[in-house]
Design a protein around this motif. Sequence first.
Motif, PDB file in Angstrom:
ATOM      1  N   ARG A  33       0.829  -1.200   0.000  1.00  8.74           N
ATOM      2  CA  ARG A  33       0.000   0.000   0.000  1.00  8.74           C
ATOM      3  C   ARG A  33       0.871   1.262   0.000  1.00  8.74           C
ATOM      4  O   ARG A  33       0.587   2.220  -0.705  1.00  8.74           O
ATOM      5  CB  ARG A  33      -0.935  -0.013   1.209  1.00  8.74           C
ATOM      6  CG  ARG A  33      -1.951   1.080   1.078  1.00  8.74           C
ATOM      7  CD  ARG A  33      -3.260   0.791   1.725  1.00  8.74           C
ATOM      8  NE  ARG A  33      -3.938  -0.347   1.176  1.00  8.74           N
ATOM      9  CZ  ARG A  33      -4.780  -1.107   1.845  1.00  8.74           C
ATOM     10  NH1 ARG A  33      -5.043  -0.838   3.093  1.00  8.74           N
ATOM     11  NH2 ARG A  33      -5.378  -2.127   1.286  1.00  8.74           N
ATOM     12  N   THR A  34       1.940   1.249   0.782  1.00  9.53           N
ATOM     13  CA  THR A  34       2.853   2.400   0.801  1.00  9.53           C
ATOM     14  C   THR A  34       3.496   2.589  -0.564  1.00  9.53           C
ATOM     15  O   THR A  34       3.539   3.695  -1.099  1.00  9.53           O
ATOM     16  CB  THR A  34       3.932   2.221   1.887  1.00  9.53           C
ATOM     17  OG1 THR A  34       3.289   2.107   3.156  1.00  9.53           O
ATOM     18  CG2 THR A  34       4.899   3.389   1.903  1.00  9.53           C
ATOM     19  N   THR A  63       0.854   3.909  -3.178  1.00 14.83           N
ATOM     20  CA  THR A  63       0.351   5.272  -2.998  1.00 14.83           C
ATOM     21  C   THR A  63       1.461   6.322  -3.067  1.00 14.83           C
ATOM     22  O   THR A  63       1.167   7.497  -3.238  1.00 14.83           O
ATOM     23  CB  THR A  63      -0.418   5.415  -1.671  1.00 14.83           C
ATOM     24  OG1 THR A  63       0.422   5.034  -0.582  1.00 14.83           O
ATOM     25  CG2 THR A  63      -1.672   4.571  -1.686  1.00 14.83           C
ATOM     26  N   GLU A  64       2.715   5.894  -2.941  1.00 15.06           N
ATOM     27  CA  GLU A  64       3.819   6.845  -3.053  1.00 15.06           C
ATOM     28  C   GLU A  64       4.530   6.748  -4.398  1.00 15.06           C
ATOM     29  O   GLU A  64       5.457   7.491  -4.665  1.00 15.06           O
ATOM     30  CB  GLU A  64       4.837   6.615  -1.932  1.00 15.06           C
ATOM     31  CG  GLU A  64       4.312   6.985  -0.566  1.00 15.06           C
ATOM     32  CD  GLU A  64       5.344   6.768   0.527  1.00 15.06           C
ATOM     33  OE1 GLU A  64       6.463   6.310   0.240  1.00 15.06           O
ATOM     34  OE2 GLU A  64       5.016   7.059   1.673  1.00 15.06           O
ATOM     35  N   ASP A  76      -2.088  10.099  -4.787  1.00 14.26           N
ATOM     36  CA  ASP A  76      -3.174   9.137  -4.781  1.00 14.26           C
ATOM     37  C   ASP A  76      -3.306   8.455  -3.424  1.00 14.26           C
ATOM     38  O   ASP A  76      -2.402   8.505  -2.595  1.00 14.26           O
ATOM     39  CB  ASP A  76      -2.951   8.079  -5.857  1.00 14.26           C
ATOM     40  CG  ASP A  76      -3.015   8.661  -7.263  1.00 14.26           C
ATOM     41  OD1 ASP A  76      -3.584   9.742  -7.427  1.00 14.26           O
ATOM     42  OD2 ASP A  76      -2.481   8.029  -8.175  1.00 14.26           O
ATOM     43  N   ALA A  77      -4.427   7.797  -3.240  1.00 13.19           N
ATOM     44  CA  ALA A  77      -4.691   7.026  -2.029  1.00 13.19           C
ATOM     45  C   ALA A  77      -5.346   5.715  -2.436  1.00 13.19           C
ATOM     46  O   ALA A  77      -5.818   5.559  -3.556  1.00 13.19           O
ATOM     47  CB  ALA A  77      -5.608   7.813  -1.098  1.00 13.19           C
ATOM     48  N   ALA A  78      -5.372   4.786  -1.509  1.00  5.18           N
ATOM     49  CA  ALA A  78      -6.052   3.521  -1.754  1.00  5.18           C
ATOM     50  C   ALA A  78      -7.534   3.686  -1.424  1.00  5.18           C
ATOM     51  O   ALA A  78      -7.890   4.326  -0.433  1.00  5.18           O
ATOM     52  CB  ALA A  78      -5.438   2.422  -0.899  1.00  5.18           C
ATOM     53  N   VAL A  80      -5.829   2.235  -6.413  1.00  7.01           N
ATOM     54  CA  VAL A  80      -5.165   3.494  -6.080  1.00  7.01           C
ATOM     55  C   VAL A  80      -5.714   4.539  -7.037  1.00  7.01           C
ATOM     56  O   VAL A  80      -5.725   4.342  -8.249  1.00  7.01           O
ATOM     57  CB  VAL A  80      -3.631   3.362  -6.220  1.00  7.01           C
ATOM     58  CG1 VAL A  80      -2.962   4.698  -5.961  1.00  7.01           C
ATOM     59  CG2 VAL A  80      -3.108   2.301  -5.271  1.00  7.01           C
ATOM     60  N   ARG A 100     -12.143   5.551   1.347  1.00  9.88           N
ATOM     61  CA  ARG A 100     -10.707   5.843   1.288  1.00  9.88           C
ATOM     62  C   ARG A 100     -10.034   5.125   2.436  1.00  9.88           C
ATOM     63  O   ARG A 100     -10.482   5.201   3.574  1.00  9.88           O
ATOM     64  CB  ARG A 100     -10.469   7.349   1.381  1.00  9.88           C
ATOM     65  CG  ARG A 100      -9.002   7.703   1.309  1.00  9.88           C
ATOM     66  CD  ARG A 100      -8.774   9.182   1.468  1.00  9.88           C
ATOM     67  NE  ARG A 100      -7.352   9.432   1.590  1.00  9.88           N
ATOM     68  CZ  ARG A 100      -6.715  10.364   0.940  1.00  9.88           C
ATOM     69  NH1 ARG A 100      -7.356  11.169   0.140  1.00  9.88           N
ATOM     70  NH2 ARG A 100      -5.409  10.533   1.108  1.00  9.88           N
ATOM     71  N   ASP A 152      -7.047   5.041   4.718  1.00 12.72           N
ATOM     72  CA  ASP A 152      -5.927   5.839   5.233  1.00 12.72           C
ATOM     73  C   ASP A 152      -5.009   4.941   6.033  1.00 12.72           C
ATOM     74  O   ASP A 152      -5.438   4.001   6.695  1.00 12.72           O
ATOM     75  CB  ASP A 152      -6.432   6.987   6.105  1.00 12.72           C
ATOM     76  CG  ASP A 152      -7.233   7.993   5.302  1.00 12.72           C
ATOM     77  OD1 ASP A 152      -8.251   8.437   5.806  1.00 12.72           O
ATOM     78  OD2 ASP A 152      -6.822   8.320   4.176  1.00 12.72           O
ATOM     79  N   ASP A 153      -3.734   5.255   5.985  1.00 19.91           N
ATOM     80  CA  ASP A 153      -2.726   4.454   6.719  1.00 19.91           C
ATOM     81  C   ASP A 153      -2.939   4.515   8.181  1.00 19.91           C
ATOM     82  O   ASP A 153      -3.265   5.184   8.924  1.00 19.91           O
ATOM     83  CB  ASP A 153      -1.320   4.931   6.368  1.00 19.91           C
ATOM     84  CG  ASP A 153      -0.997   4.632   4.909  1.00 19.91           C
ATOM     85  OD1 ASP A 153      -0.092   5.280   4.399  1.00 19.91           O
ATOM     86  OD2 ASP A 153      -1.632   3.752   4.317  1.00 19.91           O
TER      87      ASP A 153
END
Length: 93
Positions: A36-37, A40-41, A47-49, A64, A90, A92-93
């Motif tokens: 996931r990191t 999204t990076e 972007d986000a998951a 993403v 969404r 979020d981490d």
Amino acid sequence: MDRISALRNVEDALAAFEDGEIDLATTERRVQGVLRTYATEYESAPDAAYRVETRDRADDVVVVAASLDDARERVEALLDEPITATAIERLDD
């Protein structure tokens, strides 16, 4: 996180599992976190998951994307069909 760092982090998680330092559930969480990191990076995209729940699929689809609308479009493109989303969230981490 670049690809090499992501692969190293996955390898570290697998090695810890093989050595009996962590259980399978912890290994899965660590690998999912790395993925996931990385996703999204990647290329510094903002972007986000997003988890997209649909009426016609038993499993949610995680993509993403830059927005809720973009997430819906990406799922439709992946499934190659229009979808009826019952929820888009969404992650979020």
